[in-house]
Scaffold this motif. Structure first.
Motif, short mmCIF file in Angstrom:
data_model
loop_
_atom_site.label_atom_id
_atom_site.label_comp_id
_atom_site.label_asym_id
_atom_site.label_seq_id
_atom_site.Cartn_x
_atom_site.Cartn_y
_atom_site.Cartn_z
N LEU A 59 0.79 -1.17 0.12
CA LEU A 59 0.07 0.07 -0.12
C LEU A 59 0.85 1.28 0.08
O LEU A 59 0.45 2.31 0.02
N GLU A 82 -8.03 -3.11 6.00
CA GLU A 82 -8.86 -2.31 5.05
C GLU A 82 -10.13 -1.39 6.05
O GLU A 82 -10.20 -0.49 6.04
N VAL A 132 -5.02 -2.63 -3.01
CA VAL A 132 -3.84 -1.79 -3.46
C VAL A 132 -4.85 -0.82 -4.35
O VAL A 132 -4.51 0.35 -4.52
N PHE A 135 -6.75 1.69 -2.31
CA PHE A 135 -5.82 2.67 -1.82
C PHE A 135 -4.77 2.91 -2.49
O PHE A 135 -3.41 3.04 -2.10
#
Length: 269
Positions: A59, A82, A132, A135
């Motif tokens: 991330l 998450e 991914v 974000f």
């Protein structure tokens, strides 16, 4: 179970915040407290903390020193990360910069060797890739104007320091922060020089993430790298929230990074 996972994830991010602020904490004590709350062993908790580090690596978020990423992705843990980020929408956009150490404006940035490009094929599970995309670290960094400005500022001062250290005060006075003085659109952020007087057109890309965190490159920047390969330089600054580091890429950029088109322009002629 979600309750245990949420406790472990929350504890990880609490430690991360303490570490980035330079505040002391004892991992063993926090681990012991989690053992009492979850019934898990010390090793199990440490392993999950390493798993969280692996998720944060993907991330583009700093991880805790000492919890080296261990990419044994478990969906329940990824879901827990998450949930944590969903509940704190400002964390990876602004909070990291708020708690980041302030770097001296006058210091030189040591540029290390760039990472080698991989095949571009990810072996992460689909649920990790979905997270991914949600974000997207490249999109996040590109939209974070405060982060971008701070990175450019550090590169601007570093260029001046290097020139002065080489006895070129005359060139140091000519270094220009083009994106601030003239606005965006030139295809680079800083006009500088090397000690011999050769021009350096520097595009700065900054992230709070890691060395291999992806970034956006505009068509204008890519084109300039081809038009002026002797002058264009892409300076990548990373780990901005923890310990500022960086490297430099020279054209042709395709030799150093994997370039993929993201959007198409639709027209009628």
């Amino acid at each position: 179970m979600p309750g245990e996972i949420d406790l472990i994830v929350a504890d990880y991010f609490a430690m991360l915040g303490l570490e980035l602020r330079g505040e002391p904490f004892i991992k063993a004590q926090r681990n012991a407290a989690l053992q009492g709350l979850t019934g898990r062993s010390k090793g199990s908790i440490e392993f999950k903390h390493q798993n969280i580090s692996a998720v944060l690596l993907r991330l583009g978020i700093p991880w805790i020193v000492g919890y080296k990423p261990m990419a044994n992705f478990q969906k329940a843990l990824v879901d827990g990360v998450e949930r944590f980020l969903d509940a704190r929408p400002t964390f990876i956009e602004s909070d990291l910069l708020t708690i980041a150490p302030q770097f001296a404006e006058s210091g030189t940035i040591f540029l290390e060797p760039a990472p080698q490009p991989s095949t571009g094929q990810s072996d992460s599970p689909a649920f990790v890739e979905r997270l991914v995309r949600k974000f997207d670290p490249a999109a996040r960094d590109a939209s974070n104007r405060a982060l971008g400005r701070r990175g450019e500022e550090r590169a601007f001062f570093s260029e001046q320091v290097v020139l002065r250290a080489n006895g070129r005060d005359d060139l140091a006075r000519k270094v220009r922060w083009v994106s601030v003085e003239d606005g965006d659109g030139a295809g680079y952020d800083i006009r500088s020089f090397d000690p011999s007087g050769a021009e350096r057109l520097i595009e700065v890309k900054t992230t709070t993430g890691h060395k291999t965190t992806p970034f956006y490159l505009s068509e204008n920047e890519r084109a300039l790298s081809e038009e002026q390969p002797d002058a264009f330089r892409l300076v990548r600054l990373y780990d901005f929230a923890h310990e500022l580091r960086g490297f430099e890429l020279l054209p042709p950029l395709a030799d150093s990074i994997l370039l993929r088109p993201l959007n198409w322009t639709a027209s009628f002629g």
